[in-house]
Design a protein around this motif. Sequence first.
Motif, short mmCIF file in Angstrom:
data_model
loop_
_atom_site.label_atom_id
_atom_site.label_comp_id
_atom_site.label_asym_id
_atom_site.label_seq_id
_atom_site.Cartn_x
_atom_site.Cartn_y
_atom_site.Cartn_z
N LEU A 139 1.06 -1.28 0.14
CA LEU A 139 -0.42 0.16 0.24
C LEU A 139 1.12 1.28 -0.06
O LEU A 139 0.38 2.33 -0.64
CB LEU A 139 -1.17 0.02 1.11
CG LEU A 139 -2.11 -0.79 0.67
CD1 LEU A 139 -2.72 -1.35 2.41
CD2 LEU A 139 -3.06 -0.25 0.03
N ILE A 265 -8.42 5.92 -2.93
CA ILE A 265 -8.59 5.20 -2.25
C ILE A 265 -8.72 4.00 -2.79
O ILE A 265 -8.43 3.49 -3.08
CB ILE A 265 -9.58 5.60 -1.45
CG1 ILE A 265 -8.76 6.04 -0.57
CG2 ILE A 265 -9.72 4.13 -0.82
CD1 ILE A 265 -10.05 6.97 0.74
N GLN A 266 -9.49 3.78 -4.41
CA GLN A 266 -9.55 2.85 -4.89
C GLN A 266 -8.49 2.09 -5.76
O GLN A 266 -8.56 1.01 -5.54
CB GLN A 266 -10.44 3.36 -5.96
CG GLN A 266 -12.36 3.44 -5.46
CD GLN A 266 -13.48 4.06 -6.62
OE1 GLN A 266 -12.74 4.68 -7.21
NE2 GLN A 266 -14.16 3.43 -6.32
N ILE A 269 -6.24 0.55 -3.09
CA ILE A 269 -6.84 -0.96 -3.29
C ILE A 269 -6.73 -1.86 -4.08
O ILE A 269 -6.59 -3.50 -3.49
CB ILE A 269 -8.66 -1.08 -2.65
CG1 ILE A 269 -8.65 0.12 -0.89
CG2 ILE A 269 -8.88 -1.82 -2.56
CD1 ILE A 269 -10.04 0.45 -0.41
N ARG A 270 -6.93 -1.47 -5.27
CA ARG A 270 -6.74 -2.31 -6.57
C ARG A 270 -5.37 -2.91 -6.49
O ARG A 270 -5.12 -3.94 -6.91
CB ARG A 270 -7.41 -1.27 -7.74
CG ARG A 270 -7.66 -2.48 -8.67
CD ARG A 270 -8.52 -1.13 -10.40
NE ARG A 270 -9.19 -0.73 -10.48
CZ ARG A 270 -9.57 0.86 -9.99
NH1 ARG A 270 -8.48 1.51 -10.32
NH2 ARG A 270 -10.51 1.33 -9.23
N ALA A 272 -3.22 -3.38 -3.89
CA ALA A 272 -3.33 -4.52 -3.16
C ALA A 272 -4.56 -5.90 -3.91
O ALA A 272 -3.19 -6.65 -4.23
CB ALA A 272 -4.22 -4.34 -2.16
N LEU A 280 -4.32 -12.04 0.80
CA LEU A 280 -5.47 -10.73 0.83
C LEU A 280 -6.70 -12.13 1.30
O LEU A 280 -7.01 -12.55 2.14
CB LEU A 280 -6.34 -10.36 -0.21
CG LEU A 280 -5.70 -8.39 0.18
CD1 LEU A 280 -5.88 -7.67 -1.27
CD2 LEU A 280 -6.16 -8.09 1.65
N LEU A 308 -13.42 -5.49 -0.20
CA LEU A 308 -12.65 -4.53 -0.92
C LEU A 308 -12.89 -4.48 -3.08
O LEU A 308 -12.71 -3.12 -3.15
CB LEU A 308 -11.50 -5.39 -1.02
CG LEU A 308 -10.42 -5.22 0.77
CD1 LEU A 308 -9.25 -5.65 0.84
CD2 LEU A 308 -10.53 -4.05 1.16
N VAL A 312 -13.61 -0.72 -4.65
CA VAL A 312 -13.59 -0.59 -5.63
C VAL A 312 -13.56 -0.20 -7.11
O VAL A 312 -13.92 0.38 -7.59
CB VAL A 312 -12.39 -1.51 -6.57
CG1 VAL A 312 -11.70 -1.27 -7.47
CG2 VAL A 312 -10.90 -1.39 -5.11
N ILE A 457 -6.31 2.64 6.32
CA ILE A 457 -6.42 1.98 5.44
C ILE A 457 -6.16 0.81 5.45
O ILE A 457 -7.02 -0.11 5.00
CB ILE A 457 -6.14 3.18 4.31
CG1 ILE A 457 -6.55 3.03 3.12
CG2 ILE A 457 -4.50 2.62 3.98
CD1 ILE A 457 -8.02 2.58 2.78
N VAL A 461 -7.43 -2.65 4.34
CA VAL A 461 -7.35 -3.32 4.02
C VAL A 461 -7.78 -4.83 4.43
O VAL A 461 -7.50 -5.37 3.69
CB VAL A 461 -5.87 -2.89 2.67
CG1 VAL A 461 -5.97 -4.11 1.73
CG2 VAL A 461 -6.90 -1.54 1.90
N THR A 462 -7.07 -4.70 5.19
CA THR A 462 -6.45 -6.38 6.20
C THR A 462 -7.56 -6.36 6.73
O THR A 462 -7.50 -7.94 7.76
CB THR A 462 -5.53 -6.03 7.03
OG1 THR A 462 -5.89 -4.78 7.55
CG2 THR A 462 -3.86 -5.42 5.91
#
Length: 482
Positions: A139, A265-266, A269-270, A272, A280, A308, A312, A457, A461-462
């Motif tokens: 990230l 932010i998107q 995340i994308r 990751a 994930l 997630l 996204v 964040i 995500v986690t």
Amino acid sequence: MFNTRIKVKQLLLAETVGQQVTVMGWVRTFRNNQFIALNDGSTNNNLQVVVELGLLDDATLKRITTGASLKIVGEVVESLGKGQKVELKATTVEILGDCDAEKYPLQPKKHSLEFLREKAHLRFRTNTFGAVFRLRHSLAFAVHQFFNQKGFVYLHTPIITASDAEGAGEMFRVTTLPFDNTPRNADGAVDFSEDFFGKSTNLTVSGQLEGELGAMAFSEIYTFGPTFRAENSNTTRHLAEFWMIEPEMAFFDLEDNMNLAEEFIQYIIRYALEHNLDDLTFLDQRLEEEEKQKPAAERAEFGLLEKLRFVVDSQFERITYTEAIQILLDSPAYKKKKFKYEVGWGIDMQSEHERYLVEKHFKKPVIVTNYPAHIKSFYMRLDDHCEPGKQTVAAMDILAPGIGEIVGGSQREERLEKLQARMKEMHIPEEEMEWYLDTRRFGTVPHAGFGLGFERIVQFVTGMGNIRDVIAFARTPKNCEY
Ligand code: 4AD
Ligand code: MG
């Protein structure tokens, strides 16, 4: 020379069958005096190493314990066992570091997160923390990639400063003055002219004000660094030392600011999802197990990966503060007196209110804009055309399911007189901020920016519930180990 080794991730990915390789790592488990599960941190997947009977003497076999570090040379072969395509047939096994199995805190079983928090110096070696910290890395990398691609300049704003960027007074003082015999002025106050910097200084709460100076030259900058807040909040979302990403853009209004924050932010995340799917997936399963322990009513509606992918692919909801308050007032929760704190125009929304909006009402990230001026910082731009007694500012907070506020930002007050008046009202001494006001004196422009709490964040995500589990060594009230 150590550098001829192949990392486990590489070994498992590549067509390596038939190759002679050297691997190094730590033992996770050793079964039947024959099968070593070896991990080197490059992936959550262990390498299965097969030690044929007779290869090692008994004394060496005894030293292959959970936690011990090994150097193994062998041949990559197709695996007959389930769960892995290839394994390593050892030809030599060298013990680099012994690990007393009796004393080693990490046993080959599931440990609670609370227990591992006490052993934070070793917890990177577990599957959960391996996944969390590889994701944190990804990230962070994605943050730089995003802004770099857009031509933003990465500006390193200072850690030690003489200003309180948020005007909230939650600062850690930096001083070399002695506690006994502290130099004092005639009136008894501490004489900071004797201090290291010749004035009172503190750790930064935000790089924003210095960031604004950068934006007034480069147009678009971002900072990404540690920030410090001496707020006595013992929650699952607050740290005394946390990392923040703060972009600042000239020629941006509030809407431009929201668009950028959402895209940003998107994007990360994308990133990751594309680069850390293994980790994930592991965390998704971990969370699913955890959810099963909860009563049905408290379970999350979405799995981690599902959540997630949804974030996204869908647009964030955008509402004004005034609309948010109305939704709360109209809610069944309010009517049934479920909220602990009062609701009404002018309140600083509590986390129960934010959670209602995000988790119950909209079920997706929400951007709340145009907050009342009296609950927000001095630098936010006053909205024109407000109802009497309801002055708002061009602020925006992004609220995320399960976390609450992840972003705080605003369009900045670029009009000198209005900014000066606001500072006076909020008792912010102008003499100490001349450098900041100069940007409004010399070629001021509409500009905006925001701050994303990096740990928040990473939590999102986690799926980790406690912010102490997404930073390597957490600093919280009454706690500063390592
Ligand atoms: O909302 P905040 O206080 O905004 C600022 O500092 C602005 N100067 C940002 C800007 O406009 N450049 O903090 C921004 C974000 C919050 O939304 C939250 O995600 C995170 O920083 N944050 C914390 N994270 C962990 N622990 C804490 N104690 C935090 N305080 C804020
Ligand atoms: Mg905030």
